[in-house]
Design an enzyme around this catalytic site. Structure first.
Site, mmCIF file in Angstrom:
data_model
loop_
_atom_site.group_PDB
_atom_site.id
_atom_site.type_symbol
_atom_site.label_atom_id
_atom_site.label_comp_id
_atom_site.label_asym_id
_atom_site.label_seq_id
_atom_site.Cartn_x
_atom_site.Cartn_y
_atom_site.Cartn_z
ATOM 1 N N ASP A 13 50.367 34.591 42.572
ATOM 2 C CA ASP A 13 49.877 34.799 41.330
ATOM 3 C C ASP A 13 50.859 35.165 40.244
ATOM 4 O O ASP A 13 50.414 35.869 39.486
ATOM 5 C CB ASP A 13 48.823 35.850 41.615
ATOM 6 N N ASP A 51 45.505 32.504 41.049
ATOM 7 C CA ASP A 51 44.478 32.940 40.732
ATOM 8 C C ASP A 51 43.687 31.633 39.755
ATOM 9 O O ASP A 51 44.322 31.387 39.020
ATOM 10 C CB ASP A 51 44.452 34.244 40.099
ATOM 11 N N HIS A 53 39.784 30.968 38.152
ATOM 12 C CA HIS A 53 38.489 31.412 38.015
ATOM 13 C C HIS A 53 37.992 30.541 37.049
ATOM 14 O O HIS A 53 38.206 30.614 35.846
ATOM 15 C CB HIS A 53 38.608 32.933 37.873
ATOM 16 N N HIS A 86 40.385 36.234 33.333
ATOM 17 C CA HIS A 86 41.932 35.965 33.648
ATOM 18 C C HIS A 86 41.780 34.645 34.317
ATOM 19 O O HIS A 86 41.008 34.178 35.045
ATOM 20 C CB HIS A 86 42.530 37.004 34.240
ATOM 21 N N LYS A 111 42.768 29.836 44.333
ATOM 22 C CA LYS A 111 41.965 30.637 45.067
ATOM 23 C C LYS A 111 41.075 31.408 43.998
ATOM 24 O O LYS A 111 41.779 31.615 42.719
ATOM 25 C CB LYS A 111 42.725 31.707 45.951
ATOM 26 N N CYS A 156 46.582 41.410 45.116
ATOM 27 C CA CYS A 156 46.607 40.040 46.105
ATOM 28 C C CYS A 156 47.606 40.286 46.880
ATOM 29 O O CYS A 156 47.572 39.637 47.986
ATOM 30 C CB CYS A 156 46.531 39.063 44.994
HETATM 31 C C1 VGL Z 1 44.694 39.790 40.996
HETATM 32 C C2 VGL Z 1 42.922 41.130 40.190
HETATM 33 C C3 VGL Z 1 41.966 40.130 39.910
HETATM 34 C C4 VGL Z 1 45.964 39.633 41.519
HETATM 35 C C5 VGL Z 1 43.794 38.718 40.927
HETATM 36 O O1 VGL Z 1 46.520 38.755 41.559
HETATM 37 O O2 VGL Z 1 46.551 40.714 42.058
HETATM 38 N N1 VGL Z 1 44.132 40.943 40.764
HETATM 39 N N2 VGL Z 1 42.598 38.973 40.357
HETATM 40 ZN ZN ZN Z 2 41.451 37.089 39.829
#
Ligand code: VGL
Ligand code: ZN
Length: 211
Positions: A13, A51, A53, A86, A111, A156
């Site tokens: 990420d 990440d 979403h 995000h 993901k 993550c």
């Molecule tokens: C993450 C919070 C929400 C991460 C992803 O990549 O650590 N943290 N989504």
């Molecule tokens: Zn996330």
């Protein structure tokens, strides 16, 4: 560099939204980029996660009336589960950091695409059973050792490391190639300890360099 055979570098990420200026910034998040780029040159295989979403994602505080980011409404006590919006595909924040050497990536795993389920780990969604496909890929290539880098170390990266251990991989976390959010404060140290106790090795990038 001293990298065992059958190893993979996992880059978690490293996206604009997780770097300063993004929507869910990890302090000094961008500092991991040159370290990861250098490590990537030394590995035969590099896998990155993103990440990813949809706007109506359950982890966004904006989708729960009256909630604000970092509120805990379910999940383990003290664990923030609602975040600012995000990593929405099509927005700049979902892209990799512009200086990240994405040409080195053999595979990109996205993901968190199910609107009703978050996915912290690179291996399983947060129901701890829906696979992302990464395990099959690594198994198919006979990978035995996973080196973790990226953001956020206490979210993550942490969940990915814990799953890697459960799946039987030798698991190493390159600490200076990661940064954490430490929310609530102290959680970063706790999670480093948890990873160690579970059998992960925590090391610095320089320890992989030949002397
Ligand atoms: C993450 C919070 C929400 C991460 C992803 O990549 O650590 N943290 N989504
Ligand atoms: Zn996330």
């Amino acid at each position: 560099m001293k990298i065992p055979d059958n190893s993979v570098l996992l880059v978690v990420d490293v996206q604009i939204d997780f770097c300063p200026g993004g929507n869910l910034p990890v302090p000094d998040g961008e500092k991991v980029v040159p370290i990861i780029n250098r490590l990537g040159q030394a590995f035969e295989r590099v896998v990155a996660t993103q990440d990813w979403h949809p706007r109506n994602h359950v982890s966004f505080a904006s989708n729960h009336s009256g909630a604000k980011p970092f509120d805990t409404i379910r999940g383990k006590e003290g664990e923030p589960i609602l975040w600012p919006d995000h990593c929405v595909p099509g927005t700049p924040g979902a892209e990799f950091h512009p200086d990240l050497d994405t040409l080195a990536f053999d595979l990109i795993v996205r993901k968190g695409m199910d609107p009703n389920l978050d996915s912290y780990s690179a291996f399983f969604e947060n129901d701890h059973k829906t696979p992302t496909g990464l395990h099959f890929y690594l198994e198919g290539l006979n990978v035995k050792t996973v080196y973790l880098t990226g953001l956020a170390l206490d979210v993550c990266v942490f969940y990915s490391a814990m799953d890697a251990l459960k799946l039987g991989f030798d698991t190493l976390v390159v600490e200076d190639a990661c940064r954490g959010i430490d929310t609530p404060p102290g959680s970063l140290a706790d999670r480093l300890e948890e990873m160690r106790t579970a059998g992960a090795r925590i090391l610095e990038a320089v320890e992989l360099e030949e002397h």
